[in-house]
Design a protein around this motif. Structure first.
Motif, PDB file in Angstrom:
ATOM      1  N   LEU A 184      26.642  47.988  39.167  1.00 53.67           N
ATOM      2  CA  LEU A 184      27.954  47.797  38.548  1.00 53.67           C
ATOM      3  C   LEU A 184      28.823  46.810  39.318  1.00 53.67           C
ATOM      4  N   LEU A 185      28.837  46.953  40.644  1.00 54.84           N
ATOM      5  CA  LEU A 185      29.697  46.082  41.448  1.00 54.84           C
ATOM      6  C   LEU A 185      29.299  44.605  41.351  1.00 54.84           C
ATOM      7  N   PRO A 186      28.019  44.237  41.462  1.00 53.46           N
ATOM      8  CA  PRO A 186      27.660  42.816  41.288  1.00 53.46           C
ATOM      9  C   PRO A 186      28.013  42.274  39.906  1.00 53.46           C
ATOM     10  N   LEU A 187      27.854  43.099  38.866  1.00 53.50           N
ATOM     11  CA  LEU A 187      28.192  42.641  37.521  1.00 53.50           C
ATOM     12  C   LEU A 187      29.699  42.474  37.325  1.00 53.50           C
ATOM     13  N   SER A 188      30.477  43.156  38.146  1.00 51.91           N
ATOM     14  CA  SER A 188      31.939  43.097  38.014  1.00 51.91           C
ATOM     15  C   SER A 188      32.557  41.975  38.839  1.00 51.91           C
ATOM     16  N   ARG A 189      31.750  41.112  39.408  1.00 50.91           N
ATOM     17  CA  ARG A 189      32.253  40.119  40.356  1.00 50.91           C
ATOM     18  C   ARG A 189      33.338  39.240  39.747  1.00 50.91           C
ATOM     19  N   THR A 190      33.108  38.696  38.559  1.00 47.65           N
ATOM     20  CA  THR A 190      34.088  37.792  37.962  1.00 47.65           C
ATOM     21  C   THR A 190      35.373  38.530  37.573  1.00 47.65           C
ATOM     22  N   SER A 191      35.231  39.730  37.047  1.00 47.90           N
ATOM     23  CA  SER A 191      36.422  40.505  36.686  1.00 47.90           C
ATOM     24  C   SER A 191      37.226  40.882  37.929  1.00 47.90           C
ATOM     25  N   VAL A 192      36.519  41.242  38.996  1.00 46.74           N
ATOM     26  CA  VAL A 192      37.203  41.580  40.246  1.00 46.74           C
ATOM     27  C   VAL A 192      37.916  40.351  40.812  1.00 46.74           C
ATOM     28  N   ALA A 193      37.280  39.170  40.724  1.00 48.61           N
ATOM     29  CA  ALA A 193      37.915  37.944  41.215  1.00 48.61           C
ATOM     30  C   ALA A 193      39.180  37.625  40.424  1.00 48.61           C
ATOM     31  N   ALA A 194      39.098  37.744  39.100  1.00 48.00           N
ATOM     32  CA  ALA A 194      40.281  37.490  38.271  1.00 48.00           C
ATOM     33  C   ALA A 194      41.401  38.468  38.603  1.00 48.00           C
ATOM     34  N   LEU A 195      41.036  39.730  38.748  1.00 52.26           N
ATOM     35  CA  LEU A 195      42.027  40.741  39.094  1.00 52.26           C
ATOM     36  C   LEU A 195      42.597  40.494  40.490  1.00 52.26           C
ATOM     37  N   GLY A 196      41.737  40.073  41.418  1.00 55.17           N
ATOM     38  CA  GLY A 196      42.185  39.817  42.778  1.00 55.17           C
ATOM     39  C   GLY A 196      43.211  38.707  42.848  1.00 55.17           C
ATOM     40  N   VAL A 197      43.021  37.649  42.067  1.00 55.50           N
ATOM     41  CA  VAL A 197      43.991  36.547  42.051  1.00 55.50           C
ATOM     42  C   VAL A 197      45.349  37.046  41.563  1.00 55.50           C
ATOM     43  N   VAL A 198      45.339  37.784  40.465  1.00 53.46           N
ATOM     44  CA  VAL A 198      46.594  38.295  39.898  1.00 53.46           C
ATOM     45  C   VAL A 198      47.296  39.228  40.889  1.00 53.46           C
ATOM     46  N   LEU A 199      46.524  40.106  41.524  1.00 52.62           N
ATOM     47  CA  LEU A 199      47.119  41.086  42.427  1.00 52.62           C
ATOM     48  C   LEU A 199      47.589  40.452  43.733  1.00 52.62           C
ATOM     49  N   PHE A 200      46.883  39.427  44.199  1.00 57.76           N
ATOM     50  CA  PHE A 200      47.337  38.733  45.405  1.00 57.76           C
ATOM     51  C   PHE A 200      48.687  38.060  45.158  1.00 57.76           C
ATOM     52  N   VAL A 201      48.808  37.378  44.028  1.00 57.47           N
ATOM     53  CA  VAL A 201      50.082  36.730  43.693  1.00 57.47           C
ATOM     54  C   VAL A 201      51.175  37.780  43.504  1.00 57.47           C
ATOM     55  N   TYR A 202      50.805  38.910  42.881  1.00 52.87           N
ATOM     56  CA  TYR A 202      51.773  40.007  42.712  1.00 52.87           C
ATOM     57  C   TYR A 202      52.275  40.508  44.064  1.00 52.87           C
ATOM     58  N   GLY A 203      51.368  40.742  44.988  1.00 49.34           N
ATOM     59  CA  GLY A 203      51.763  41.211  46.311  1.00 49.34           C
ATOM     60  C   GLY A 203      52.554  40.172  47.079  1.00 49.34           C
ATOM     61  N   TRP A 204      52.168  38.912  46.953  1.00 49.97           N
ATOM     62  CA  TRP A 204      52.859  37.841  47.662  1.00 49.97           C
ATOM     63  C   TRP A 204      54.304  37.698  47.188  1.00 49.97           C
ATOM     64  N   ASN A 205      54.550  37.891  45.908  1.00 50.45           N
ATOM     65  CA  ASN A 205      55.883  37.679  45.331  1.00 50.45           C
ATOM     66  C   ASN A 205      56.799  38.894  45.427  1.00 50.45           C
ATOM     67  N   GLN A 206      56.350  39.967  46.057  1.00 53.34           N
ATOM     68  CA  GLN A 206      57.205  41.139  46.178  1.00 53.34           C
ATOM     69  C   GLN A 206      58.457  40.812  46.985  1.00 53.34           C
ATOM     70  N   TYR A 207      59.603  41.239  46.478  1.00 53.91           N
ATOM     71  CA  TYR A 207      60.871  40.968  47.165  1.00 53.91           C
ATOM     72  C   TYR A 207      61.679  42.242  47.421  1.00 53.91           C
ATOM     73  N   LEU A 208      61.892  43.033  46.388  1.00 52.45           N
ATOM     74  CA  LEU A 208      62.797  44.177  46.518  1.00 52.45           C
ATOM     75  C   LEU A 208      62.260  45.224  47.493  1.00 52.45           C
ATOM     76  N   TRP A 209      60.973  45.582  47.371  1.00 50.85           N
ATOM     77  CA  TRP A 209      60.427  46.628  48.240  1.00 50.85           C
ATOM     78  C   TRP A 209      60.410  46.205  49.718  1.00 50.85           C
ATOM     79  N   PRO A 210      59.899  45.015  50.070  1.00 45.26           N
ATOM     80  CA  PRO A 210      59.976  44.600  51.480  1.00 45.26           C
ATOM     81  C   PRO A 210      61.409  44.502  52.006  1.00 45.26           C
ATOM     82  N   LEU A 211      62.325  44.066  51.161  1.00 41.26           N
ATOM     83  CA  LEU A 211      63.730  43.968  51.570  1.00 41.26           C
ATOM     84  C   LEU A 211      64.297  45.336  51.905  1.00 41.26           C
TER      85      LEU A 211
END
Length: 273
Positions: A184-211
């Motif tokens: 399952l994990l090898p077959l999910s590689r592309t979906s995990v990569a797409a999700l990882g990009v979105v989540l990395f940008v989401y985490g990077w742009n956090q403002y209110l919680w870190p503040l």
């Protein structure tokens, strides 16, 4: 005619989106007093090295930007990795384990989309403080790990996989964990990569919680620090360094998106099928 209209529309939209970046790029090359007077030239200046050096080493009243970039990178990577792991496990359980209440569990996960961090920030802050995680990287990352979006995306991907894979794995004597890890994990590689990009940008742009959760300057993220660099009252803001810091804050998510662009597009396409 339609293609020309579409091209014109996209060109105008691209210009509107890129205009602030262009202003920041030009501002990072010019003296702060010129920017403060509102007479910034529309050609690159000669203060690029000074502004970048000021931002990286001094921070214009905050911690050095290189430290802030490291904090943001650790936070964004931690959030992305944690969300992906939890999403994979929850999606795997929802799709391949037939237990009572599975539909209710999925509905509850789906309902959490209606409760973003801003809505539950007071109780979340209270829990984090009582756990002693304020002013720590754990306090920045842990409250943001749950991801209904990731669970929904990976659940849909796993549901579309042929059921024969499960039967073949059982015939070969593979248990649930072996099936998850080796198939399952090898077959999910592309979906995990797409999700990882979105989540990395989401985490990077956090403002209110870190503040809210961080009070020590050395633990600030770069997004929070860029705002703190702007002086209040009669204080003079070093606009050249601020513009340089804004450009530096923009680069890591852009690099991640460009580096994983192919996997990102393939993951989105496979998720839609």
């Amino acid at each position: 005619m339609k293609r020309s209209l579409a091209f014109l529309t996209l060109s105008v939209a691209a210009f509107l989106l890129l205009a602030p970046v262009l202003v920041a790029l030009l501002g990072a090359t010019q003296p702060s007093e010129v920017i403060a007077r509102g007479s910034m030239a529309w050609l690159p200046g000669g203060e690029t090295a000074r502004n970048l050096g000021e931002a990286l080493t001094q921070g214009a009243g905050t911690a050095p930007v290189w430290r802030l970039l490291l904090n943001s990178a650790v936070m964004a990577a931690g959030i992305a990795a944690g969300k992906i792991v939890l999403s994979l496990l929850s999606a795997f359980a929802l799709v391949y384990f037939r237990v009572r209440g599975r539909g209710i569990a999925f509905a509850l996960i789906f309902l959490t989309l209606l409760l973003p961090v801003e809505v539950r920030i007071v109780p979340t802050y209270d829990v984090v403080v009582k756990m002693g995680l304020s002013d720590s990287m754990g306090g920045l990352i842990l409250p943001l790990l749950a991801s209904a979006t990731g669970t929904l995306l990976l659940r849909q991907f796993m549901r579309d996989l042929p059921r024969e894979l499960v039967d073949a794995a059982r015939i070969d004597g593979a248990g649930p964990l072996a099936f998850f890890w080796h198939i399952l994990l090898p077959l999910s590689r592309t979906s995990v990569a797409a999700l990882g990009v979105v989540l990395f940008v989401y985490g990077w742009n956090q403002y209110l919680w870190p503040l809210l959760i961080v009070t020590r300057a050395e633990l600030d993220t770069v997004i929070v620090a860029v705002v703190k660099m702007i002086g209040t009252g009669e204080a003079m803001s070093d606009w050249g360094a601020i513009m340089a810091a804004a450009i530096l804050a923009l680069l890591p998510p852009v690099i991640v998106v460009l580096a994983l662009q192919r996997l990102f597009v393939r993951g989105l396409i496979s998720a839609e099928k």
